[in-house]
Enzyme design. Structure first.
Site, PDB file in Angstrom:
ATOM      1  N   ARG A  54       0.832  -1.208   0.000  1.00 26.10           N
ATOM      2  CA  ARG A  54       0.000   0.000   0.000  1.00 26.10           C
ATOM      3  C   ARG A  54       0.871   1.265   0.000  1.00 26.10           C
ATOM      4  NH1 ARG A  54      -1.996   1.784   4.599  1.00 26.10           N
ATOM      5  NH2 ARG A  54      -2.268  -0.266   5.504  1.00 26.10           N
ATOM      6  N   TYR A 107     -15.107  16.713 -15.662  1.00 23.75           N
ATOM      7  CA  TYR A 107     -15.418  15.291 -15.789  1.00 23.75           C
ATOM      8  C   TYR A 107     -16.514  14.944 -14.763  1.00 23.75           C
ATOM      9  CZ  TYR A 107     -14.859  10.265 -15.352  1.00 23.75           C
ATOM     10  OH  TYR A 107     -15.095   8.916 -15.278  1.00 23.75           O
ATOM     11  N   ASP A 179      -6.111  18.280 -14.454  1.00 25.13           N
ATOM     12  CA  ASP A 179      -6.394  16.936 -14.970  1.00 25.13           C
ATOM     13  C   ASP A 179      -5.968  16.928 -16.440  1.00 25.13           C
ATOM     14  OD1 ASP A 179      -7.567  14.670 -16.138  1.00 25.13           O
ATOM     15  OD2 ASP A 179      -9.277  14.700 -14.774  1.00 25.13           O
ATOM     16  N   LYS A 204      -7.018   5.791 -19.520  1.00 19.98           N
ATOM     17  CA  LYS A 204      -7.282   6.322 -20.852  1.00 19.98           C
ATOM     18  C   LYS A 204      -6.014   6.239 -21.716  1.00 19.98           C
ATOM     19  CE  LYS A 204     -11.131   7.180 -18.701  1.00 19.98           C
ATOM     20  NZ  LYS A 204     -11.457   8.443 -18.095  1.00 19.98           N
TER      21      LYS A 204
HETATM   22  C1  LIG Z   1     -11.995   8.874 -16.840  1.00 16.70           C
HETATM   23  C2  LIG Z   1     -11.615  10.196 -16.288  1.00 16.70           C
HETATM   24  C3  LIG Z   1     -11.431  10.382 -14.912  1.00 16.70           C
HETATM   25  C4  LIG Z   1     -11.675   9.283 -13.903  1.00 16.70           C
HETATM   26  O1  LIG Z   1     -10.774   8.256 -14.056  1.00 16.70           O
HETATM   27  P1  LIG Z   1     -11.087   6.716 -13.668  1.00 16.70           P
HETATM   28  O2  LIG Z   1      -9.831   6.038 -14.051  1.00 16.70           O
HETATM   29  O3  LIG Z   1     -12.291   6.302 -14.418  1.00 16.70           O
HETATM   30  O4  LIG Z   1     -11.339   6.729 -12.182  1.00 16.70           O
HETATM   31  C5  LIG Z   1     -11.034  11.645 -14.476  1.00 16.70           C
HETATM   32  N1  LIG Z   1     -10.846  12.660 -15.343  1.00 16.70           N
HETATM   33  C6  LIG Z   1     -11.033  12.511 -16.669  1.00 16.70           C
HETATM   34  C7  LIG Z   1     -10.821  13.679 -17.558  1.00 16.70           C
HETATM   35  C8  LIG Z   1     -11.422  11.285 -17.183  1.00 16.70           C
HETATM   36  O5  LIG Z   1     -11.616  11.144 -18.511  1.00 16.70           O
END
Ligand SMILES: *Cc1c(COP(=O)(O)O)cnc(C)c1O
Length: 387
Positions: A54, A107, A179, A204
């Protein structure tokens, strides 16, 4: 030793004189120490020996150093999901009574989490446009701790004016968190534009193969990294080593994939803009997009995700979804396969008509996450579905 003991204590083969080309998967929950003093020290320091899964793990650390290096950070914390990374940062830095400023369109998961922080954790959030330093200045209060932005927003692909917004945040003494999921560090590195922390859903583009959920937070400052690391070991958002390994493996082709995602998106966006069934295309690489100029300055490619509005409204949107064959009807983005979704009935279904209108999403808006297939096969599929 008796067989019962031998089966438990398997030999570790030392690797000497040569080493693995690929990063090994350290599938272990903990680490053995020869020195009790080092064991005690390793509990509180990310820069000491590995202690417990962890806290950290060599496979996970490889991923953290890879992404930190790409983003130009001083350290990174990998997590079990993108939301895990976002929450590690927000919960690690904010406390009840604190205020933060966020950009208008976020998001969905992040937007819902900010509402939770307000409703149940006594924090306050103000919203400003992603390119308006004066609005940021007006929103900041003595309790304001951070500014939260997204390099490219979903699904209207607005590009945040990171240099202007981060500079204003710095001047006002608040941290900026960006982000960078939609851009990836290949198209934009927010720390170069003044951001203090960059978060990613590595589910992603970073991993890129639709086979793993993960996240990562990168810190420009070493002290801030260590502070949030200490919080995260108790929050417990850490990833499994195999998930980290899949992400690392995917990342080795990130540059090639991004080039193809961007090139394919350009072909499809340009052609869709000419199509009679399409009222508008929202991709920052098109001169008609409000972020076109900024994208040219800030991004080294306009990304593979965009949206377009069908002239036939909601009914056309739904029919389009059931007519595509090659493009898959699925959530998420950033993988090698092209995915489509209809925000009004899926990702943004909780918004009422007024909220949809404010976020720029129409009843006939379709979001497409363009994959790396041959663009003519993708165009043939879209054309058939539009017909
Ligand atoms: C998918 C996404 C998230 C969340 O990520 P997860 O891996 O699904 O928890 C946060 N910000 C953006 C811009 C995203 O596309």
């Amino acid at each position: 030793m008796r067989p019962e003991t031998r089966t438990v204590h398997v030999p570790h083969v030392p690797v000497e004189g040569s080493r693995p080309i690929a990063v090994p998967i350290y599938q272990t929950s903990g680490f053995v120490f020869d020195d009790p003093a080092l064991m005690a020290e390793s509990m509180g320091r990310p820069d000491k020996s590995f202690f417990y899964g962890r806290y950290s793990n060599p496979t996970v650390r490889s991923l953290e150093e890879a992404v930190s290096g790409l983003e130009g950070g001083a350290g990174a914390i990998a997590t079990g999901s993108g939301m895990g990374a976002i929450n590690t940062v927000l919960l690690g830095l904010l406390k009840p009574g604190d205020h933060m400023v966020a950009q208008n369109s976020l998001y969905g998961g992040t937007a819902a989490m900010l509402n939770e922080l307000v409703a149940r954790f006594g924090m306050e959030v103000s919203y400003v446009p992603e390119n308006d330093p004066a609005a940021l200045r007006a929103a900041v209060r003595p309790q304001t701790k951070l500014l939260y932005m997204e390099t490219i927003s979903n699904p209207m692909t607005l590009v945040a004016d990171l240099p202007a917004m981060c500079a204003t945040a710095r001047e006002l003494g608040i941290l900026s968190v960006v982000d960078n999921t939609f851009a990836s560090p290949l198209l934009c590195r927010p720390i170069e534009h003044g951001a203090d922390i960059v978060v990613h859903s590595s589910t992603k583009y970073l991993s890129g193969h639709t086979d793993v959920v993960g996240g990562i937070a990168v810190f420009a400052d070493e002290e801030l990294y260590q502070r949030v690391w200490r919080f995260n070991i108790e929050l417990g958002a850490s990833p499994d080593p195999f998930a980290a390994w899949l992400t690392l493996r995917g990342m080795q082709t990130l540059a090639l994939r991004m080039e193809r995602h961007c090139a394919n998106a350009r072909i499809l966006a340009t052609r869709l803009e000419e199509h009679p069934a399409v009222a508008a295309v929202h991709w920052p690489g098109l001169a008609s997009h409000p972020s076109y100029e900024l994208a040219g300055k800030l991004l080294s490619g306009c990304g593979g995700v965009f949206s377009f509005d069908l002239t036939g409204g909601r009914e056309a949107g739904e029919r389009f979804m059931s007519s595509v064959r090659l493009a898959l009807l699925a959530p998420s983005l950033g993988g090698v396969e092209t995915l489509v979704l209809h925000p009004a009935t899926t990702s943004h279904r909780s918004l009422n008509a007024e909220e949809l209108r404010r976020s720029g999403i129409g009843e006939g808006t379709v979001r497409i996450a363009v994959g790396i297939e041959h663009p003519e096969d993708l165009w043939a599929d879209l054309q058939r579905a539009l017909a």
